[in-house]
Design an enzyme around this catalytic site. Structure first.
Site, short mmCIF file in Angstrom:
data_model
loop_
_atom_site.label_atom_id
_atom_site.label_comp_id
_atom_site.label_asym_id
_atom_site.label_seq_id
_atom_site.Cartn_x
_atom_site.Cartn_y
_atom_site.Cartn_z
CB ILE A 153 -0.97 0.15 1.15
CG1 ILE A 153 -1.64 -1.17 1.00
CG2 ILE A 153 -1.36 1.59 1.25
CD1 ILE A 153 -2.66 -1.34 2.33
CG ASP A 156 9.36 -0.84 5.16
OD1 ASP A 156 10.51 -1.54 5.81
OD2 ASP A 156 8.39 -0.87 4.78
CB CYS A 179 3.30 0.18 9.37
SG CYS A 179 3.62 1.58 10.26
N PRO A 180 2.45 -2.55 9.35
CG PRO A 180 3.76 -4.35 9.90
CD PRO A 180 3.30 -3.28 9.38
CB THR A 225 -5.52 4.88 5.55
OG1 THR A 225 -4.63 4.27 4.84
CG2 THR A 225 -6.11 5.93 5.26
CB SER A 226 -1.71 2.05 8.73
OG SER A 226 -0.85 0.78 8.55
NE ARG A 227 -4.98 -3.57 11.52
CZ ARG A 227 -5.66 -3.50 10.18
NH1 ARG A 227 -6.08 -2.66 9.80
NH2 ARG A 227 -5.90 -4.51 9.58
CG ASP A 263 -10.34 4.13 6.88
OD1 ASP A 263 -11.34 4.16 6.34
OD2 ASP A 263 -10.00 2.83 5.90
CD GLU A 292 -11.13 0.78 13.76
OE1 GLU A 292 -10.03 1.81 13.29
OE2 GLU A 292 -11.08 -0.52 12.89
CG HIS A 333 -10.79 -0.19 9.01
ND1 HIS A 333 -10.36 -0.81 10.37
CD2 HIS A 333 -10.52 -0.53 8.16
CE1 HIS A 333 -9.20 -0.93 10.04
NE2 HIS A 333 -9.12 -1.58 8.88
#
Ligand code: NAD
Length: 344
Positions: free
Chosen positions: A154, A173, A205-206, A232-234, A258, A263, A295
């Site tokens: 992404i 990264d 990133c996760p 928009t990841s977590r 997002d 959430e 989300h």
């Protein structure tokens, strides 16, 4: 093969039923999320199919094992909601590693443009025949610096989109991608450098122990005044309290979210008739320079079709060969280091 499908939505059923019918897999759809209170619904099934806000913790894993339910098919890429360490040796956990990275990257840009060109404000004004432009001044993206944290599938699509706008990219990264840094418009830099020099910061990133609150008070302190934060990841990549403080102090110019740390009990549901108990979220939403979507970045026709196809393929492959290339291993976090795919 019978699978209990938790947190089911009408749009899931459409795409999954089409795939299931072709492959001899039966889904029973439950609207409730999977957690300790609902896990017994999986009794008599071969596996469960879960999404981002279902809970697969130690208690849920123990109960699944007691009921001889050995498969957890995640219909998403992230797996921070599964206790992978505890699941090791007990359950087979599959995921959908990739499904239209364009869906999420394009939504990220949609949020950014909406925010900085005040489209959300203009839309409401013109609906009311208010054609005033006061307060709607934005800024050009061309020539601005965007910091991209996480340059996987992404992140790299988002970088391509940003380059199309004539932006400079600073990337960070833990495992840099070969060939991405061109020494000019896209450069890998240490996280501190990215934080100090970016006009816009986007998270791709996760969520792991390392990245939890990667944007916190100290990180925001290093940022440029007026920085725009995109997540928009977590949710838990951003310390929401620190973000709110940054917005109040005008350090943060805008935020587009997002995802949100807390959430799981709110997003994907219509809470319009309820009083929102989460004061931090309520305050964030009340800000004129914050946009929250629930989300929804993944939600395109293409992504839904990919998700259903890969999830059903994962199940069918496992049924037929007792192996699945998308099985997760708690050691490596992905299947990539488990060449034989035997994480069990
Ligand atoms: P990916 O695995 O292709 O890329 C993730 C990147 O993050 C990798 O390059 C990895 O090296 C990097 N990374 C890992 N640990 C890091 C660290 N500590 N610091 C910096 N970078 C690190 O994943 P992807 O498909 O690009 O997805 C990225 C994230 O997007 C997922 O983890 C998921 O949380 C999120 N996502 C959100 C939605 C949505 O609807 N909002 C949909 C899909 C995915």
């Amino acid at each position: 093969m019978k699978i209990a499908f938790f947190d089911a939505k009408p749009y899931d059923k459409l795409s999954f039923d089409e795939q299931a019918a072709q492959h001899g897999v039966t889904f029973k759809y439950f609207e409730t999320k999977l957690n300790e209170d609902t896990v017994d619904l999986a009794h008599g099934f071969d596996g469960v199919c879960v999404f981002v806000n279902d809970t697969v913790n130690a208690a849920v894993i123990d109960r699944l094992c007691e009921m001889n339910v050995r498969i957890v098919a995640l219909r998403c890429a992230g797996f921070n909601n599964v206790d992978m360490k505890y699941a090791f040796g007990k359950l087979h956990v599959f995921r959908v590693p990739a499904y239209s990275p364009y869906a999420v990257a394009e939504h990220t840009m949609a949020l950014l443009l909406t925010s900085i060109r005040r489209i959300h404000k203009a839309y409401i004004r013109t609906k009311d025949f208010n054609f005033s432009l006061s307060g709607l001044t934005g800024f050009d993206l061309h020539g601005k610096t965007v910091g991209v944290i996480g340059t996987g599938r992404i992140g790299r699509v988002f970088i391509d989109i940003c380059r199309g706008f004539g932006m400079r990219v600073l990337a960070y990264d833990k495992f840099p991608a070969a060939g991405l840094d061109n020494g000019d418009t896209v450069k890998y830099v240490p996280l501190d450098t990215l934080l100090c020099h970016s006009d816009i910061i986007s998270l791709h990133c996760p969520l792991t122990e390392e990245t939890h609150h990667i944007i916190d008070e100290a990180a925001l302190e290093q940022c440029k005044r007026g920085v725009v934060i995109l997540n928009t990841s977590r949710g838990a990549l951003v310390d929401a309290e620190a973000l709110l403080a940054g917005i109040k102090s005008r350090k943060v110019g805008a935020a587009c979210l997002d995802v949100y740390e807390e959430e799981s009990d709110l997003f994907f549901e219509d809470n319009s008739g309820h009083i929102l108990e989460d004061d931090t979220l309520a305050r964030l939403i009340s800000m004129p320079n914050v946009i929250v979507t629930s989300h929804q970045a993944f939600l395109t026709e293409e992504a839904l079709a990919n998700i259903a196809e890969t999830t059903v393929n994962n199940l069918v492959q496992f049924r037929e060969t007792q192996q699945c290339p998308n099985e997760l291993c708690y050691r490596c976090g992905t299947t990539e280091d488990c060449k034989d795919g035997k994480c069990f």
